[in-house]
Design an enzyme around this catalytic site. Structure first.
Site, PDB file in Angstrom:
ATOM      1  N   HIS A 191       0.423   4.215  -2.708  1.00 38.90           N
ATOM      2  CA  HIS A 191       0.135   5.601  -2.331  1.00 38.90           C
ATOM      3  C   HIS A 191       1.252   6.539  -2.762  1.00 38.90           C
ATOM      4  O   HIS A 191       1.018   7.739  -2.928  1.00 38.90           O
ATOM      5  CB  HIS A 191      -0.105   5.697  -0.825  1.00 38.90           C
ATOM      6  CG  HIS A 191      -1.470   5.262  -0.416  1.00 38.90           C
ATOM      7  ND1 HIS A 191      -2.268   5.975   0.458  1.00 38.90           N
ATOM      8  CD2 HIS A 191      -2.207   4.173  -0.769  1.00 38.90           C
ATOM      9  CE1 HIS A 191      -3.421   5.349   0.623  1.00 38.90           C
ATOM     10  NE2 HIS A 191      -3.408   4.251  -0.101  1.00 38.90           N
ATOM     11  N   ARG A 199       0.827  -1.213   0.000  1.00 39.59           N
ATOM     12  CA  ARG A 199       0.000   0.000   0.000  1.00 39.59           C
ATOM     13  C   ARG A 199       0.860   1.261   0.000  1.00 39.59           C
ATOM     14  O   ARG A 199       0.518   2.261  -0.642  1.00 39.59           O
ATOM     15  CB  ARG A 199      -0.910  -0.026   1.228  1.00 39.59           C
ATOM     16  CG  ARG A 199      -1.921   1.117   1.297  1.00 39.59           C
ATOM     17  CD  ARG A 199      -2.981   0.822   2.335  1.00 39.59           C
ATOM     18  NE  ARG A 199      -3.940   1.921   2.436  1.00 39.59           N
ATOM     19  CZ  ARG A 199      -3.998   2.781   3.439  1.00 39.59           C
ATOM     20  NH1 ARG A 199      -3.125   2.693   4.439  1.00 39.59           N
ATOM     21  NH2 ARG A 199      -4.905   3.734   3.447  1.00 39.59           N
ATOM     22  N   HIS A 248      -6.273  -5.975  -2.434  1.00 37.08           N
ATOM     23  CA  HIS A 248      -7.088  -6.066  -1.227  1.00 37.08           C
ATOM     24  C   HIS A 248      -7.354  -7.515  -0.830  1.00 37.08           C
ATOM     25  O   HIS A 248      -8.150  -7.776   0.075  1.00 37.08           O
ATOM     26  CB  HIS A 248      -8.409  -5.317  -1.405  1.00 37.08           C
ATOM     27  CG  HIS A 248      -8.270  -3.839  -1.313  1.00 37.08           C
ATOM     28  ND1 HIS A 248      -9.303  -2.955  -1.551  1.00 37.08           N
ATOM     29  CD2 HIS A 248      -7.194  -3.063  -1.005  1.00 37.08           C
ATOM     30  CE1 HIS A 248      -8.872  -1.713  -1.395  1.00 37.08           C
ATOM     31  NE2 HIS A 248      -7.599  -1.750  -1.066  1.00 37.08           N
ATOM     32  N   ASN A 296      -3.951   8.931   4.240  1.00 40.67           N
ATOM     33  CA  ASN A 296      -2.697   8.450   4.823  1.00 40.67           C
ATOM     34  C   ASN A 296      -2.594   8.581   6.338  1.00 40.67           C
ATOM     35  O   ASN A 296      -1.942   7.774   6.999  1.00 40.67           O
ATOM     36  CB  ASN A 296      -1.512   9.189   4.198  1.00 40.67           C
ATOM     37  CG  ASN A 296      -1.348   8.888   2.723  1.00 40.67           C
ATOM     38  OD1 ASN A 296      -1.865   7.897   2.217  1.00 40.67           O
ATOM     39  ND2 ASN A 296      -0.625   9.743   2.025  1.00 40.67           N
TER      40      ASN A 296
END
Length: 337
Positions: free
Chosen positions: A77, A73, A204, A105
Protein backbone atom coordinates in the site's frame (compact mmCIF):
# COMPACT_ATOMS: atom_id res chain seq x y z
CA UNK A 1 30.33 -19.86 1.04
CA UNK A 2 30.20 -17.41 -1.87
CA UNK A 3 33.50 -16.49 -3.49
CA UNK A 4 34.64 -12.93 -4.15
CA UNK A 5 34.13 -13.41 -7.88
CA UNK A 6 30.59 -14.81 -7.46
CA UNK A 7 29.65 -11.86 -5.25
CA UNK A 8 31.03 -9.49 -7.85
CA UNK A 9 28.97 -11.15 -10.56
CA UNK A 10 25.86 -10.92 -8.34
CA UNK A 11 26.54 -7.25 -7.67
CA UNK A 12 26.88 -6.53 -11.38
CA UNK A 13 23.65 -8.38 -12.19
CA UNK A 14 21.75 -6.54 -9.46
CA UNK A 15 23.01 -3.15 -10.68
CA UNK A 16 22.05 -4.06 -14.24
CA UNK A 17 18.62 -5.21 -13.05
CA UNK A 18 18.05 -1.97 -11.15
CA UNK A 19 19.16 0.10 -14.11
CA UNK A 20 16.76 -1.73 -16.42
CA UNK A 21 13.90 -1.47 -13.95
CA UNK A 22 14.57 2.23 -13.59
CA UNK A 23 13.95 2.58 -17.30
CA UNK A 24 10.80 0.46 -17.13
CA UNK A 25 9.39 2.38 -14.19
CA UNK A 26 10.25 5.66 -15.85
CA UNK A 27 12.45 7.19 -13.15
CA UNK A 28 14.40 9.72 -15.17
CA UNK A 29 15.15 12.43 -12.64
CA UNK A 30 17.92 12.40 -10.06
CA UNK A 31 15.30 12.39 -7.31
CA UNK A 32 13.83 9.13 -8.62
CA UNK A 33 17.03 7.37 -9.63
CA UNK A 34 16.84 3.72 -8.64
CA UNK A 35 20.47 3.21 -9.63
CA UNK A 36 21.36 5.04 -6.41
CA UNK A 37 19.95 2.10 -4.45
CA UNK A 38 22.23 -0.75 -3.47
CA UNK A 39 22.23 -3.69 -1.08
CA UNK A 40 25.26 -2.42 0.88
CA UNK A 41 23.91 1.08 1.53
CA UNK A 42 24.12 0.82 5.34
CA UNK A 43 27.21 -1.36 5.60
CA UNK A 44 29.32 1.53 6.90
CA UNK A 45 26.76 3.96 8.32
CA UNK A 46 24.61 1.42 10.23
CA UNK A 47 26.05 -2.08 9.77
CA UNK A 48 23.62 -3.82 12.14
CA UNK A 49 20.46 -2.32 10.64
CA UNK A 50 19.24 -5.38 8.74
CA UNK A 51 19.80 -7.64 11.74
CA UNK A 52 17.68 -5.33 13.90
CA UNK A 53 14.84 -5.41 11.38
CA UNK A 54 15.07 -9.17 10.94
CA UNK A 55 14.99 -9.84 14.68
CA UNK A 56 12.04 -7.49 15.27
CA UNK A 57 10.02 -8.98 12.41
CA UNK A 58 10.76 -12.52 13.56
CA UNK A 59 9.53 -11.67 17.05
CA UNK A 60 6.42 -9.87 15.77
CA UNK A 61 5.42 -12.78 13.52
CA UNK A 62 6.11 -15.29 16.28
CA UNK A 63 3.82 -13.33 18.59
CA UNK A 64 1.10 -13.06 15.95
CA UNK A 65 1.29 -15.00 12.68
CA UNK A 66 -1.11 -12.57 11.03
CA UNK A 67 1.46 -9.79 11.37
CA UNK A 68 3.55 -11.18 8.51
CA UNK A 69 0.78 -10.54 5.99
CA UNK A 70 0.09 -7.15 7.57
CA UNK A 71 3.67 -5.97 7.05
CA UNK A 72 3.67 -7.24 3.46
CA UNK A 73 0.41 -5.38 2.78
CA UNK A 74 1.77 -2.22 4.42
CA UNK A 75 4.68 -2.18 1.96
CA UNK A 76 2.35 -2.83 -0.99
CA UNK A 77 0.00 0.00 0.00
CA UNK A 78 2.99 2.30 0.39
CA UNK A 79 4.56 1.56 -2.99
CA UNK A 80 1.34 1.82 -5.00
CA UNK A 81 0.79 5.40 -3.78
CA UNK A 82 3.54 7.92 -4.65
CA UNK A 83 6.09 5.09 -4.84
CA UNK A 84 8.02 3.42 -2.02
CA UNK A 85 8.48 6.49 0.17
CA UNK A 86 6.81 5.57 3.50
CA UNK A 87 4.00 8.06 2.85
CA UNK A 88 1.53 5.45 4.13
CA UNK A 89 3.02 5.74 7.63
CA UNK A 90 2.28 9.44 8.10
CA UNK A 91 -0.40 10.33 10.64
CA UNK A 92 -3.00 13.01 10.04
CA UNK A 93 -2.36 16.27 11.87
CA UNK A 94 -4.17 19.61 12.03
CA UNK A 95 -2.16 20.74 9.01
CA UNK A 96 -1.58 17.47 7.19
CA UNK A 97 -3.76 14.76 5.66
CA UNK A 98 -2.21 11.33 5.28
CA UNK A 99 -3.31 8.08 3.64
CA UNK A 100 -4.36 6.08 6.69
CA UNK A 101 -8.02 7.06 6.42
CA UNK A 102 -8.50 6.23 2.75
CA UNK A 103 -11.15 3.59 2.05
CA UNK A 104 -8.62 0.75 1.45
CA UNK A 105 -6.61 1.66 4.57
CA UNK A 106 -8.99 2.88 7.28
CA UNK A 107 -9.37 0.39 10.14
CA UNK A 108 -7.62 -2.13 7.91
CA UNK A 109 -3.89 -1.47 7.58
CA UNK A 110 -1.88 -2.59 10.56
CA UNK A 111 1.68 -3.20 11.65
CA UNK A 112 2.47 0.44 12.35
CA UNK A 113 3.62 -0.35 15.89
CA UNK A 114 6.11 -2.92 14.59
CA UNK A 115 7.62 -0.30 12.27
CA UNK A 116 7.68 2.21 15.15
CA UNK A 117 9.53 -0.31 17.30
CA UNK A 118 12.13 -0.98 14.61
CA UNK A 119 12.61 2.73 13.94
CA UNK A 120 13.10 3.44 17.64
CA UNK A 121 15.81 0.78 17.90
CA UNK A 122 17.59 2.05 14.80
CA UNK A 123 17.45 5.68 15.92
CA UNK A 124 19.21 4.72 19.17
CA UNK A 125 21.82 2.79 17.24
CA UNK A 126 22.31 5.03 14.17
CA UNK A 127 20.44 8.30 14.59
CA UNK A 128 18.95 9.80 11.44
CA UNK A 129 20.38 7.12 9.17
CA UNK A 130 17.88 4.39 8.22
CA UNK A 131 14.77 5.54 6.38
CA UNK A 132 11.26 4.38 7.17
CA UNK A 133 10.83 3.45 3.50
CA UNK A 134 13.78 1.06 3.71
CA UNK A 135 12.43 -0.40 6.94
CA UNK A 136 9.13 -1.16 5.19
CA UNK A 137 10.87 -2.84 2.24
CA UNK A 138 13.09 -5.03 4.42
CA UNK A 139 10.32 -5.85 6.90
CA UNK A 140 8.07 -7.05 4.05
CA UNK A 141 10.84 -9.31 2.73
CA UNK A 142 11.61 -10.72 6.18
CA UNK A 143 7.90 -11.29 6.88
CA UNK A 144 7.49 -13.31 3.71
CA UNK A 145 10.53 -15.38 4.59
CA UNK A 146 9.27 -16.03 8.14
CA UNK A 147 6.07 -17.45 6.63
CA UNK A 148 7.84 -19.89 4.33
CA UNK A 149 8.21 -17.64 1.31
CA UNK A 150 11.30 -16.77 -0.73
CA UNK A 151 14.03 -14.34 0.22
CA UNK A 152 15.42 -11.67 -2.08
CA UNK A 153 18.12 -9.02 -1.88
CA UNK A 154 16.58 -5.64 -1.03
CA UNK A 155 18.34 -2.63 -2.60
CA UNK A 156 18.54 0.18 -0.04
CA UNK A 157 18.87 3.94 0.05
CA UNK A 158 15.25 5.08 -0.21
CA UNK A 159 14.39 8.31 1.55
CA UNK A 160 11.12 9.29 3.18
CA UNK A 161 8.43 11.48 1.68
CA UNK A 162 7.28 14.71 3.30
CA UNK A 163 3.94 14.39 1.50
CA UNK A 164 1.10 11.88 1.21
CA UNK A 165 -1.91 11.51 -1.06
CA UNK A 166 -5.31 10.53 0.27
CA UNK A 167 -6.73 10.89 -3.25
CA UNK A 168 -4.18 8.49 -4.81
CA UNK A 169 -4.67 6.04 -1.97
CA UNK A 170 -8.37 5.94 -2.83
CA UNK A 171 -7.81 5.72 -6.59
CA UNK A 172 -4.60 3.74 -7.17
CA UNK A 173 -4.90 0.75 -4.84
CA UNK A 174 -6.62 -2.28 -6.42
CA UNK A 175 -9.94 -3.07 -4.76
CA UNK A 176 -11.25 -6.54 -3.83
CA UNK A 177 -14.33 -5.82 -5.98
CA UNK A 178 -12.31 -5.23 -9.16
CA UNK A 179 -12.96 -7.18 -12.34
CA UNK A 180 -9.98 -8.44 -14.32
CA UNK A 181 -9.86 -5.41 -16.62
CA UNK A 182 -9.72 -3.11 -13.59
CA UNK A 183 -6.91 -5.15 -12.05
CA UNK A 184 -4.88 -5.16 -15.23
CA UNK A 185 -5.32 -1.40 -15.57
CA UNK A 186 -4.28 -0.72 -11.97
CA UNK A 187 -1.14 -2.83 -12.23
CA UNK A 188 -0.30 -1.54 -15.70
CA UNK A 189 -0.28 2.00 -14.32
CA UNK A 190 2.54 0.86 -12.02
CA UNK A 191 4.31 -0.80 -14.99
CA UNK A 192 3.52 -4.38 -14.03
CA UNK A 193 2.74 -7.04 -16.62
CA UNK A 194 -0.33 -9.28 -16.50
CA UNK A 195 1.91 -12.13 -15.37
CA UNK A 196 3.26 -9.99 -12.51
CA UNK A 197 -0.31 -9.15 -11.52
CA UNK A 198 -1.01 -12.87 -11.10
CA UNK A 199 2.28 -13.33 -9.25
CA UNK A 200 1.81 -10.50 -6.76
CA UNK A 201 -1.77 -11.60 -6.13
CA UNK A 202 -0.15 -14.66 -4.54
CA UNK A 203 0.49 -12.46 -1.54
CA UNK A 204 -3.09 -13.40 -0.67
CA UNK A 205 -1.78 -16.82 0.20
CA UNK A 206 -1.35 -15.37 3.69
CA UNK A 207 -3.45 -13.25 5.99
CA UNK A 208 -7.03 -12.53 6.90
CA UNK A 209 -9.66 -10.29 5.34
CA UNK A 210 -12.65 -8.51 6.82
CA UNK A 211 -16.19 -9.58 6.00
CA UNK A 212 -17.03 -6.21 4.44
CA UNK A 213 -14.53 -6.90 1.65
CA UNK A 214 -15.96 -10.29 0.58
CA UNK A 215 -19.64 -10.25 1.61
CA UNK A 216 -20.88 -9.38 -1.89
CA UNK A 217 -18.94 -12.29 -3.39
CA UNK A 218 -20.17 -15.02 -1.04
CA UNK A 219 -23.81 -13.98 -1.44
CA UNK A 220 -23.96 -12.84 -5.07
CA UNK A 221 -21.17 -14.25 -7.23
CA UNK A 222 -21.92 -17.30 -9.39
CA UNK A 223 -18.30 -18.42 -9.85
CA UNK A 224 -17.96 -19.66 -6.27
CA UNK A 225 -17.95 -23.12 -4.73
CA UNK A 226 -21.30 -23.27 -2.93
CA UNK A 227 -20.04 -25.26 0.06
CA UNK A 228 -17.20 -22.78 0.44
CA UNK A 229 -19.65 -19.87 0.20
CA UNK A 230 -21.94 -21.29 2.88
CA UNK A 231 -18.98 -21.86 5.22
CA UNK A 232 -17.90 -18.25 4.77
CA UNK A 233 -21.48 -17.03 5.31
CA UNK A 234 -21.31 -18.40 8.86
CA UNK A 235 -18.36 -16.10 9.46
CA UNK A 236 -19.84 -13.22 7.47
CA UNK A 237 -23.63 -12.80 7.88
CA UNK A 238 -25.70 -10.97 5.29
CA UNK A 239 -26.07 -8.07 7.69
CA UNK A 240 -23.66 -7.04 10.43
CA UNK A 241 -20.30 -8.53 11.31
CA UNK A 242 -18.39 -6.22 8.98
CA UNK A 243 -15.20 -6.72 10.96
CA UNK A 244 -15.40 -10.50 11.24
CA UNK A 245 -12.39 -12.20 9.64
CA UNK A 246 -11.84 -15.09 7.25
CA UNK A 247 -8.57 -16.36 5.85
CA UNK A 248 -7.72 -15.64 2.23
CA UNK A 249 -6.45 -19.21 2.12
CA UNK A 250 -8.19 -21.38 4.71
CA UNK A 251 -5.86 -24.33 4.01
CA UNK A 252 -2.58 -22.61 4.94
CA UNK A 253 -3.48 -19.08 6.10
CA UNK A 254 -0.04 -18.30 7.54
CA UNK A 255 2.20 -19.97 4.98
CA UNK A 256 3.14 -18.31 1.71
CA UNK A 257 2.70 -21.12 -0.81
CA UNK A 258 0.77 -21.96 -3.97
CA UNK A 259 -2.36 -23.12 -2.16
CA UNK A 260 -3.91 -19.77 -3.10
CA UNK A 261 -3.82 -20.74 -6.79
CA UNK A 262 -5.18 -24.22 -6.10
CA UNK A 263 -8.13 -22.57 -4.38
CA UNK A 264 -8.89 -20.48 -7.47
CA UNK A 265 -9.11 -23.66 -9.56
CA UNK A 266 -11.82 -24.86 -7.17
CA UNK A 267 -13.65 -21.51 -7.22
CA UNK A 268 -12.60 -20.86 -3.64
CA UNK A 269 -11.13 -17.40 -4.07
CA UNK A 270 -12.38 -15.40 -1.11
CA UNK A 271 -12.54 -11.98 -2.78
CA UNK A 272 -14.00 -11.23 -6.19
CA UNK A 273 -10.80 -9.79 -7.65
CA UNK A 274 -8.80 -12.94 -6.86
CA UNK A 275 -11.26 -15.31 -8.49
CA UNK A 276 -11.27 -13.08 -11.57
CA UNK A 277 -7.71 -14.24 -12.30
CA UNK A 278 -9.12 -17.67 -13.14
CA UNK A 279 -12.74 -17.06 -14.12
CA UNK A 280 -12.55 -13.93 -16.28
CA UNK A 281 -10.25 -15.15 -19.01
CA UNK A 282 -10.60 -13.20 -22.24
CA UNK A 283 -8.42 -14.30 -25.13
CA UNK A 284 -6.09 -11.31 -25.02
CA UNK A 285 -5.70 -11.22 -21.23
CA UNK A 286 -4.93 -14.80 -20.30
CA UNK A 287 -4.39 -15.20 -16.58
CA UNK A 288 -6.02 -18.61 -16.24
CA UNK A 289 -2.99 -20.48 -17.57
CA UNK A 290 -0.71 -18.63 -15.17
CA UNK A 291 -2.92 -19.61 -12.23
CA UNK A 292 -2.83 -23.25 -13.37
CA UNK A 293 0.95 -23.12 -13.78
CA UNK A 294 1.54 -21.76 -10.28
CA UNK A 295 -0.89 -24.27 -8.78
CA UNK A 296 1.39 -27.02 -10.13
CA UNK A 297 4.80 -25.45 -9.57
CA UNK A 298 5.37 -23.80 -6.20
CA UNK A 299 9.06 -23.33 -6.91
CA UNK A 300 8.35 -21.20 -9.98
CA UNK A 301 5.76 -19.17 -8.09
CA UNK A 302 8.20 -18.37 -5.28
CA UNK A 303 10.95 -17.39 -7.72
CA UNK A 304 8.61 -15.14 -9.68
CA UNK A 305 7.19 -13.69 -6.46
CA UNK A 306 10.65 -12.67 -5.27
CA UNK A 307 11.37 -11.01 -8.63
CA UNK A 308 8.04 -9.15 -8.65
CA UNK A 309 8.52 -7.98 -5.06
CA UNK A 310 11.97 -6.63 -5.93
CA UNK A 311 10.44 -4.71 -8.82
CA UNK A 312 7.66 -3.36 -6.64
CA UNK A 313 10.10 -2.24 -3.94
CA UNK A 314 11.81 0.19 -6.28
CA UNK A 315 8.77 2.01 -7.69
CA UNK A 316 9.87 5.65 -7.91
CA UNK A 317 11.91 5.85 -4.69
CA UNK A 318 13.22 9.13 -3.34
CA UNK A 319 17.02 9.11 -3.29
CA UNK A 320 19.96 11.47 -2.98
CA UNK A 321 18.84 14.76 -1.46
CA UNK A 322 15.13 14.24 -2.10
CA UNK A 323 12.80 13.76 0.83
CA UNK A 324 14.27 13.20 4.29
CA UNK A 325 15.12 10.52 6.84
CA UNK A 326 12.25 10.85 9.28
CA UNK A 327 13.05 10.80 12.98
CA UNK A 328 9.57 9.43 13.62
CA UNK A 329 7.95 7.40 10.86
CA UNK A 330 4.54 8.90 11.64
CA UNK A 331 5.59 12.54 11.31
CA UNK A 332 7.49 14.79 8.96
CA UNK A 333 10.64 16.15 10.60
CA UNK A 334 10.19 19.64 12.10
CA UNK A 335 11.88 22.51 10.22
CA UNK A 336 15.54 22.99 11.09
CA UNK A 337 16.18 25.78 13.55
Amino acid sequence: MATTSSLSVFGFKLKLCLALLACVIGATSAELNTTQLNTTFYDKTCPGALDVIKKAVKEAVKNESRMGASLLRLHFHDCFVQGCDASVLLDDTDNFTGEKNSFPNANSLRGFEVIDNIKSKLEKMCKGTVSCADILAVAARDSVFELGGPKWEVPLGRRDSTTASLAESNSDLPAPTFDLDDLIRAFHEKNFTVKELVTLSGGHSIGLVRCRFFRTRIYNDSDINQKFAKERQVECPFEGGDNNFSAFDSATPFKLDNSFYKNLLQQKGLVHSDQQLFTNNSTDKTTKNQVISYSRDMGQFKKDFADAMLKMSIITPLTGSAGQIRQNCRLVNPPST
